[in-house]
Scaffold this active site. Structure first.
Site, PDB file in Angstrom:
ATOM      1  N   SER A 145       0.869  -1.186   0.000  1.00  0.00           N
ATOM      2  CA  SER A 145       0.000   0.000   0.000  1.00  0.00           C
ATOM      3  C   SER A 145       0.898   1.226   0.000  1.00  0.00           C
ATOM      4  O   SER A 145       2.050   1.155   0.461  1.00  0.00           O
ATOM      5  CB  SER A 145      -0.850   0.008   1.271  1.00  0.00           C
ATOM      6  N   TYR A 158      -1.430  -1.498  10.379  1.00  0.00           N
ATOM      7  CA  TYR A 158      -1.531  -1.598   8.915  1.00  0.00           C
ATOM      8  C   TYR A 158      -0.283  -1.010   8.248  1.00  0.00           C
ATOM      9  O   TYR A 158       0.320  -1.637   7.368  1.00  0.00           O
ATOM     10  CB  TYR A 158      -2.792  -0.859   8.455  1.00  0.00           C
ATOM     11  N   LYS A 162       2.358  -3.136   6.054  1.00  0.00           N
ATOM     12  CA  LYS A 162       2.554  -2.849   4.622  1.00  0.00           C
ATOM     13  C   LYS A 162       3.993  -2.429   4.341  1.00  0.00           C
ATOM     14  O   LYS A 162       4.524  -2.699   3.253  1.00  0.00           O
ATOM     15  CB  LYS A 162       1.559  -1.786   4.158  1.00  0.00           C
TER      16      LYS A 162
HETATM   17  P1  NAP Z   1     -11.500  -5.896   0.497  1.00  0.00           P
HETATM   18  O1  NAP Z   1     -12.447  -5.436  -0.552  1.00  0.00           O
HETATM   19  O2  NAP Z   1     -11.824  -5.633   1.932  1.00  0.00           O
HETATM   20  O3  NAP Z   1     -11.258  -7.471   0.280  1.00  0.00           O
HETATM   21  C1  NAP Z   1     -10.408  -8.165   1.153  1.00  0.00           C
HETATM   22  C2  NAP Z   1     -10.289  -9.596   0.684  1.00  0.00           C
HETATM   23  O4  NAP Z   1      -9.321 -10.257   1.526  1.00  0.00           O
HETATM   24  C3  NAP Z   1     -11.586 -10.371   0.784  1.00  0.00           C
HETATM   25  O5  NAP Z   1     -11.678 -11.243  -0.310  1.00  0.00           O
HETATM   26  C4  NAP Z   1     -11.411 -11.166   2.087  1.00  0.00           C
HETATM   27  O6  NAP Z   1     -12.119 -12.389   2.061  1.00  0.00           O
HETATM   28  C5  NAP Z   1      -9.914 -11.452   2.036  1.00  0.00           C
HETATM   29  N1  NAP Z   1      -9.330 -11.780   3.338  1.00  0.00           N
HETATM   30  C6  NAP Z   1      -9.276 -11.016   4.457  1.00  0.00           C
HETATM   31  N2  NAP Z   1      -8.639 -11.680   5.434  1.00  0.00           N
HETATM   32  C7  NAP Z   1      -8.285 -12.874   4.913  1.00  0.00           C
HETATM   33  C8  NAP Z   1      -7.577 -14.000   5.408  1.00  0.00           C
HETATM   34  N3  NAP Z   1      -7.112 -14.026   6.665  1.00  0.00           N
HETATM   35  N4  NAP Z   1      -7.367 -15.057   4.579  1.00  0.00           N
HETATM   36  C9  NAP Z   1      -7.822 -15.054   3.309  1.00  0.00           C
HETATM   37  N5  NAP Z   1      -8.504 -14.011   2.778  1.00  0.00           N
HETATM   38  C10 NAP Z   1      -8.726 -12.951   3.578  1.00  0.00           C
HETATM   39  O7  NAP Z   1     -10.027  -5.296   0.289  1.00  0.00           O
HETATM   40  P2  NAP Z   1      -9.342  -4.564  -0.978  1.00  0.00           P
HETATM   41  O8  NAP Z   1      -9.558  -3.123  -0.851  1.00  0.00           O
HETATM   42  O9  NAP Z   1      -9.703  -5.262  -2.241  1.00  0.00           O
HETATM   43  O10 NAP Z   1      -7.798  -4.815  -0.613  1.00  0.00           O
HETATM   44  C11 NAP Z   1      -7.036  -5.855  -1.200  1.00  0.00           C
HETATM   45  C12 NAP Z   1      -5.587  -5.610  -0.820  1.00  0.00           C
HETATM   46  O11 NAP Z   1      -5.171  -4.330  -1.311  1.00  0.00           O
HETATM   47  C13 NAP Z   1      -5.334  -5.586   0.688  1.00  0.00           C
HETATM   48  O12 NAP Z   1      -4.097  -6.178   0.982  1.00  0.00           O
HETATM   49  C14 NAP Z   1      -5.308  -4.104   1.007  1.00  0.00           C
HETATM   50  O13 NAP Z   1      -4.581  -3.806   2.171  1.00  0.00           O
HETATM   51  C15 NAP Z   1      -4.625  -3.573  -0.248  1.00  0.00           C
HETATM   52  N6  NAP Z   1      -4.853  -2.151  -0.488  1.00  0.00           N
HETATM   53  C16 NAP Z   1      -6.126  -1.677  -0.685  1.00  0.00           C
HETATM   54  C17 NAP Z   1      -6.308  -0.312  -0.912  1.00  0.00           C
HETATM   55  C18 NAP Z   1      -7.670   0.284  -1.134  1.00  0.00           C
HETATM   56  O14 NAP Z   1      -7.768   1.528  -1.215  1.00  0.00           O
HETATM   57  N7  NAP Z   1      -8.715  -0.481  -1.294  1.00  0.00           N
HETATM   58  C19 NAP Z   1      -5.204   0.551  -0.925  1.00  0.00           C
HETATM   59  C20 NAP Z   1      -3.935   0.025  -0.725  1.00  0.00           C
HETATM   60  C21 NAP Z   1      -3.773  -1.329  -0.512  1.00  0.00           C
HETATM   61  P3  NAP Z   1     -13.167 -12.783   3.229  1.00  0.00           P
HETATM   62  O15 NAP Z   1     -14.281 -11.787   3.142  1.00  0.00           O
HETATM   63  O16 NAP Z   1     -13.584 -14.158   2.892  1.00  0.00           O
HETATM   64  O17 NAP Z   1     -12.405 -12.642   4.525  1.00  0.00           O
END
Ligand code: NAP
Length: 262
Positions: A145, A158, A162
């Site tokens: 991130s 977090y 990261k």
């Molecule tokens: P999201 O929509 O909240 O989705 C999170 C996903 O991770 C879900 O499929 C969830 O599945 C799964 N998950 C959570 N804990 C888990 C575990 N212990 N084992 C296996 N699966 C697990 O998140 P997102 O925004 O797409 O983020 C994806 C990645 O990008 C993350 O690493 C996040 O930190 C990073 N990121 C996101 C942003 C942003 O702005 N969105 C920015 C920077 C980085 P379940 O529901 O089944 O738990």
């Protein structure tokens, strides 16, 4: 349909929604057979799989908590048994807990580190063992991130996790570079998904607050993140140990002179 990943197998962790589901769909569209990993949202994972299959590609949903090495090892075994190899591993699953550092529950700290950092280590090394045993090696893409390179209030576990992902990525890249396994990281900015909605509503800022502070004046999309992952995963680059920032210019902007625009 580009066939860049034809004949390859990919695992995408946390692919039941958000960035992970777009990455899984994009890799499948480009020819990979894809393991759609989830922890608890089985129905959503299955609908990602159904959509991929409806478009004529191959996918399967596999449950595993990324912080549990036995479950991740079983998932990699399933991928290899079913599709014959593991060529791309995308360590995307992530979560967060918000709170001031002086108050955050230590169990919340441990859970975020467990999933967001240890989960990436486990996914990388279990996939790495398989890739090191294959003649063609493989590619690992870890989702960090922009918060891994700068501090952000209320997010001590977090940001720490990261940041750890970034230097873990460099270390694994160096360890495995001469054995055909490349390891890179993607550092997204603000992407509209459940995690952003959840953190925004608890931290009390709006979509417009984010747009005004972003040089490109908008959120990134999950599909744009998927395009970046595909670039880092493709097997015809000389890139390893790299951190690709996909943040609409946020981390390049020291002054934030757009902040007062409408
Ligand atoms: P999201 O929509 O909240 O989705 C999170 C996903 O991770 C879900 O499929 C969830 O599945 C799964 N998950 C959570 N804990 C888990 C575990 N212990 N084992 C296996 N699966 C697990 O998140 P997102 O925004 O797409 O983020 C994806 C990645 O990008 C993350 O690493 C996040 O930190 C990073 N990121 C996101 C942003 C942003 O702005 N969105 C920015 C920077 C980085 P379940 O529901 O089944 O738990």
């Amino acid at each position: 349909m580009s066939d860049r990943f034809a004949g390859q197998t990919a695992i995408v962790t946390g692919a039941s929604r958000g960035i992970g589901s777009s990455v899984a769909a994009k890799l499948a569209k480009k020819g990979a057979s894809v393991v759609v990993n989830y922890r608890s949202s089985e129905e959503m994972a299955q609908s990602v799989v159904d959509e991929i299959r409806d478009r004529g590609s191959e996918a399967v949903a596999v449950q595993a908590d990324v912080s549990n090495e036995d479950e991740v090892a079983a998932m990699v075994e399933t991928a290899v048994e079913r599709y014959g190899s593991l060529d791309v591993m995308v360590n995307n699953a992530g979560m967060t807990k918000l709170g001031p550092a002086e108050e955050i529950d230590i169990e919340d700290w441990r859970r975020v580190i467990d999933v967001d950092l240890t989960g990436v280590f486990i996914g990388s090394r279990v996939a790495g063992r398989q890739m090191l045993s294959q003649a063609d090696g493989g590619a690992i893409v870890n989702i960090s991130s922009m918060m891994g390179e700068m501090g952000y209030h209320m997010r001590s576990p977090y940001c720490a996790a990261k940041a750890g992902v970034i230097n873990l990525t460099r270390t694994l890249a160096v360890e495995w570079a001469n054995d055909g396994v490349r390891v890179n990281a993607l550092a997204p900015g603000f992407i509209k998904t459940d995690i952003t909605d959840q953190t925004q509503s608890s931290a009390g800022y709006t979509d417009d607050d984010i747009r005004r502070r972003t040089p490109m004046a908008r959120f990134g999309s999950a599909e744009e993140m998927a395009n970046c992952v595909c670039f880092l995963a493709r097997d015809d680059t000389y890139v390893t140990g790299e951190v690709l920032r996909a943040d609409g210019g946020w981390s390049s902007d020291a002054w934030r002179y757009h902040e007062n625009r409408a």
